[in-house]
Write an enzyme that holds these catalytic residues in place. Structure first.
Site, mmCIF file in Angstrom:
data_model
loop_
_atom_site.group_PDB
_atom_site.id
_atom_site.type_symbol
_atom_site.label_atom_id
_atom_site.label_comp_id
_atom_site.label_asym_id
_atom_site.label_seq_id
_atom_site.Cartn_x
_atom_site.Cartn_y
_atom_site.Cartn_z
ATOM 1 N N LYS A 156 -42.369 -0.994 -0.655
ATOM 2 C CA LYS A 156 -42.614 -2.402 -0.282
ATOM 3 C C LYS A 156 -41.434 -2.982 0.486
ATOM 4 O O LYS A 156 -41.615 -3.610 1.536
ATOM 5 C CB LYS A 156 -42.853 -3.236 -1.556
ATOM 6 C CG LYS A 156 -42.827 -4.735 -1.309
ATOM 7 C CD LYS A 156 -43.134 -5.515 -2.560
ATOM 8 C CE LYS A 156 -41.925 -5.908 -3.379
ATOM 9 N NZ LYS A 156 -41.060 -6.931 -2.776
ATOM 10 N N ASN A 157 -40.224 -2.766 -0.046
ATOM 11 C CA ASN A 157 -39.053 -3.421 0.551
ATOM 12 C C ASN A 157 -38.606 -2.784 1.864
ATOM 13 O O ASN A 157 -37.700 -3.297 2.527
ATOM 14 C CB ASN A 157 -37.895 -3.445 -0.452
ATOM 15 C CG ASN A 157 -38.147 -4.440 -1.570
ATOM 16 O OD1 ASN A 157 -39.125 -5.194 -1.528
ATOM 17 N ND2 ASN A 157 -37.291 -4.443 -2.580
ATOM 18 N N ARG A 196 -32.241 -18.461 -4.702
ATOM 19 C CA ARG A 196 -32.063 -17.421 -3.682
ATOM 20 C C ARG A 196 -31.753 -18.095 -2.350
ATOM 21 O O ARG A 196 -32.611 -18.219 -1.487
ATOM 22 C CB ARG A 196 -33.302 -16.537 -3.610
ATOM 23 C CG ARG A 196 -33.522 -15.781 -4.905
ATOM 24 C CD ARG A 196 -34.789 -14.997 -4.900
ATOM 25 N NE ARG A 196 -34.627 -13.662 -4.344
ATOM 26 C CZ ARG A 196 -35.604 -12.766 -4.312
ATOM 27 N NH1 ARG A 196 -36.792 -13.064 -4.768
ATOM 28 N NH2 ARG A 196 -35.394 -11.574 -3.812
ATOM 29 N N ASP A 245 -33.904 -4.573 -9.609
ATOM 30 C CA ASP A 245 -35.364 -4.457 -9.644
ATOM 31 C C ASP A 245 -35.867 -3.473 -10.700
ATOM 32 O O ASP A 245 -37.068 -3.347 -10.902
ATOM 33 C CB ASP A 245 -35.904 -4.039 -8.263
ATOM 34 C CG ASP A 245 -35.883 -5.196 -7.268
ATOM 35 O OD1 ASP A 245 -35.578 -6.332 -7.674
ATOM 36 O OD2 ASP A 245 -36.176 -4.954 -6.072
ATOM 37 N N CYS A 252 -40.692 -14.478 -5.773
ATOM 38 C CA CYS A 252 -40.592 -14.330 -7.215
ATOM 39 C C CYS A 252 -39.605 -15.337 -7.781
ATOM 40 O O CYS A 252 -38.579 -15.643 -7.167
ATOM 41 C CB CYS A 252 -40.138 -12.926 -7.566
ATOM 42 S SG CYS A 252 -41.488 -11.786 -7.777
HETATM 43 C C1 UD1 Z 1 -33.997 -7.817 -1.800
HETATM 44 C C2 UD1 Z 1 -35.247 -7.179 -2.353
HETATM 45 C C3 UD1 Z 1 -35.420 -7.549 -3.822
HETATM 46 C C4 UD1 Z 1 -34.154 -7.194 -4.611
HETATM 47 C C5 UD1 Z 1 -32.907 -7.780 -3.945
HETATM 48 C C6 UD1 Z 1 -31.618 -7.319 -4.606
HETATM 49 C C7 UD1 Z 1 -36.680 -7.115 -0.392
HETATM 50 C C8 UD1 Z 1 -37.894 -7.618 0.295
HETATM 51 N N1 UD1 Z 1 -36.377 -7.661 -1.593
HETATM 52 O O1 UD1 Z 1 -34.170 -9.219 -1.901
HETATM 53 O O2 UD1 Z 1 -36.535 -6.831 -4.336
HETATM 54 O O3 UD1 Z 1 -34.262 -7.705 -5.922
HETATM 55 O O4 UD1 Z 1 -32.869 -7.383 -2.564
HETATM 56 O O5 UD1 Z 1 -31.537 -5.946 -4.618
HETATM 57 O O6 UD1 Z 1 -36.007 -6.222 0.091
HETATM 58 N N2 UD1 Z 1 -27.762 -14.495 -1.712
HETATM 59 C C9 UD1 Z 1 -27.018 -15.604 -1.350
HETATM 60 N N3 UD1 Z 1 -27.106 -16.060 -0.072
HETATM 61 C C10 UD1 Z 1 -27.896 -15.467 0.875
HETATM 62 C C11 UD1 Z 1 -28.650 -14.320 0.500
HETATM 63 C C12 UD1 Z 1 -28.565 -13.862 -0.801
HETATM 64 O O7 UD1 Z 1 -26.296 -16.165 -2.168
HETATM 65 O O8 UD1 Z 1 -27.937 -15.928 2.025
HETATM 66 C C13 UD1 Z 1 -27.690 -14.006 -3.106
HETATM 67 C C14 UD1 Z 1 -29.029 -14.192 -3.803
HETATM 68 O O9 UD1 Z 1 -29.157 -15.482 -4.332
HETATM 69 C C15 UD1 Z 1 -28.977 -13.138 -4.880
HETATM 70 C C16 UD1 Z 1 -28.166 -12.013 -4.225
HETATM 71 O O10 UD1 Z 1 -27.498 -12.609 -3.112
HETATM 72 O O11 UD1 Z 1 -28.289 -13.608 -6.002
HETATM 73 C C17 UD1 Z 1 -29.000 -10.856 -3.744
HETATM 74 O O12 UD1 Z 1 -29.908 -11.284 -2.769
HETATM 75 P P1 UD1 Z 1 -30.390 -10.366 -1.563
HETATM 76 O O13 UD1 Z 1 -29.674 -9.061 -1.575
HETATM 77 O O14 UD1 Z 1 -30.361 -11.178 -0.322
HETATM 78 O O15 UD1 Z 1 -31.903 -10.109 -1.992
HETATM 79 P P2 UD1 Z 1 -33.199 -10.215 -1.094
HETATM 80 O O16 UD1 Z 1 -32.946 -9.626 0.250
HETATM 81 O O17 UD1 Z 1 -33.794 -11.558 -1.204
#
Ligand code: UD1
Length: 416
Positions: free
Chosen positions: A22-23, A122, A305, A117
């Protein structure tokens, strides 16, 4: 609202084939917006999140054909819109990945704040600060984000945290920006590497994905591609835990063994027997398992995850296990539901202390997010009596044919 009803007590036995990740599918679908030619993509899982992404691309004017066998052809020659409806954006967090490709190709995009989710705050600050560094102007008002760039320029960017989404978003924007971009402290997840392969197949010049420094040389235009998406390491891990929690014996096909090593190492520490060969994992467990401690971390650390599913397993192992969640601040919502099934779990901030019990007992439960839902299904496989899992729309976002695959392994699970 559909729900699963699981009658616990059957060992999982047999073979299961793992679907496309999916990701990886989601960023690859949005990356196809950067080409005017056909992008043919194989190994696409039939998931709710993929359906939402299809709707999102179609709403912008992309043409998508599905052969019904996991192969999709996406053509983005005639993109007619640069904004996405709030209703679509709210359905999925990963819809924010649309910014990079649209900025790169059209210099403009407008989106509502994304949904997804419910696992904690986030923010998108890392994404947005990076686009600003590349010369984009960002306006945030009335719940919408507008990004515009007359000329998107390469930049040297250092992330505060190795965000997966920000790494992918910036990689895509940079592939069509003027000049060179360097992303430092980039995410190293396998899905980032798959996106790099996809982009390079389209004619982009990206190198370093899988390490913490990614270098991108912007190109004027990208072309078509044929690509096969990597297997889903989180689905793989969920079935591995399914074998462990039922003390079963299963073979997983179509996997990339190295991608699940962070989980394999911890399961072996707990006493689960795991044998691997290229593309296959054999998980076998008869013995009494031992408690373990884990801390979620960016890849190659233990994946957040997999945290809820592992907690379901640890709830059935005698002794005390500890889980520290460092990625999301609100990712223990499954704990209340597992407690309803008899699990003994204490939470202190980001730490969960799990005292294994001899038996879980089936009851009514609710999935509060995708992986939390998977944890309840796993707990239901060993609980006495019937476990009802409500809100399975969350689970359908990320698991292809879950009840069918589990029934193929001998579980008693039905959807009503
Ligand atoms: C992706 C995955 C998700 C997984 C996550 C962490 C996809 C579609 N989803 O989500 O399944 O749980 O990685 O492995 O690939 N953060 C910030 N600022 C930002 C971006 C992120 O503070 O601009 C923080 C988030 O709040 C969170 C952490 O960084 O606490 C991880 O987020 P991130 O790695 O960006 O996850 P996603 O890409 O949303």
């Amino acid at each position: 609202m559909s729900k699963f009803i699981i009658k616990g007590g059957n060992r999982l036995e047999g073979e299961v084939c793992i679907s496309g990740a999916k990701n990886a599918i989601l960023p690859i679908f949005v990356a196809s917006l950067m080409s005017e030619s056909d992008c043919i993509i194989h190994n696409i899982a039939m998931l709710r999140d993929v359906e939402v992404m299809e709707q999102l691309l179609t709403s912008l004017g992309a043409k998508i054909k599905s052969e019904g066998n996991g192969t999709y052809t996406i053509n983005s020659n005639n993109i007619s819109h640069t904004s996405i409806s709030e209703q679509l954006m709210r359905k999925m967090r990963a819809s924010n990945l649309i910014i990079g490709p649209m900025l790169g190709r059209f210099g403009e995009v407008k989106i509502a704040y994304p949904g997804g989710c419910n696992i904690g705050d986030r923010p998108m600050d890392i994404h947005l600060k990076s686009f600003e560094k590349m010369g984009a102007e960002i306006y945030e008002e009335h719940g919408f984000i507008t990004a515009r760039a007359k000329e998107l320029r390469g930049a040297d960017i250092h992330f505060d945290f190795p965000s997966v989404g920000a790494t992918e978003n910036v990689m895509m924007a940079a592939a069509l920006a003027e000049g060179k971009t360097i992303i430092r402290n980039a995410a190293r997840e396998p899905e980032v590497v798959d996106l790099q392969s996809f982009l390079n197949g389209m004619g982009a010049k990206v190198q370093g994905a899988g390490t913490d420094t990614i270098r991108i040389e912007g190109q004027k235009k990208l072309g078509g591609i044929e690509h096969t998406v990597i297997p889903d390491r989180i689905e793989t891990g969920t079935y591995m835990i399914g074998a462990a929690i039922t003390r079963g014996d299963i073979v997983l096909d179509n996997v990339i063994v190295e991608h699940v090593e962070p989980l394999t190492a911890k399961l072996r520490e707990a006493g689960v027997k795991i044998e691997t060969e290229s593309g296959k994992i054999h998980v076998k467990t008869k013995e009494q398992l031992k408690p373990i401690d884990i801390k979620t971390l960016p890849y190659p650390g233990f994946p957040t995850d997999m945290q809820p599913q592992l907690m379901a397993l640890l709830s059935t192992i005698q002794g005390t296990s500890i889980i520290i969640e460092t990625i999301f601040e609100n990712r223990f919502k499954h704990v209340d539901e597992l407690r309803r099934m008899g699990a003994k779990i204490k939470i202190d901030g980001r730490v969960a202390i799990i005292k294994g019990v001899e038996n879980l007992s089936g009851t009514n439960t609710q999935a509060t997010d995708l992986r939390a839902g998977a944890a309840l299904v796993l707990a239901g496989l060993v609980a006495s009596g019937d476990t009802v899992v409500e809100n399975i729309n969350y689970i359908q976002r990320g698991y292809e044919n879950l009840p069918e695959k589990l029934r193929g392994l001998g579980a008693q699970i039905k959807t009503i």
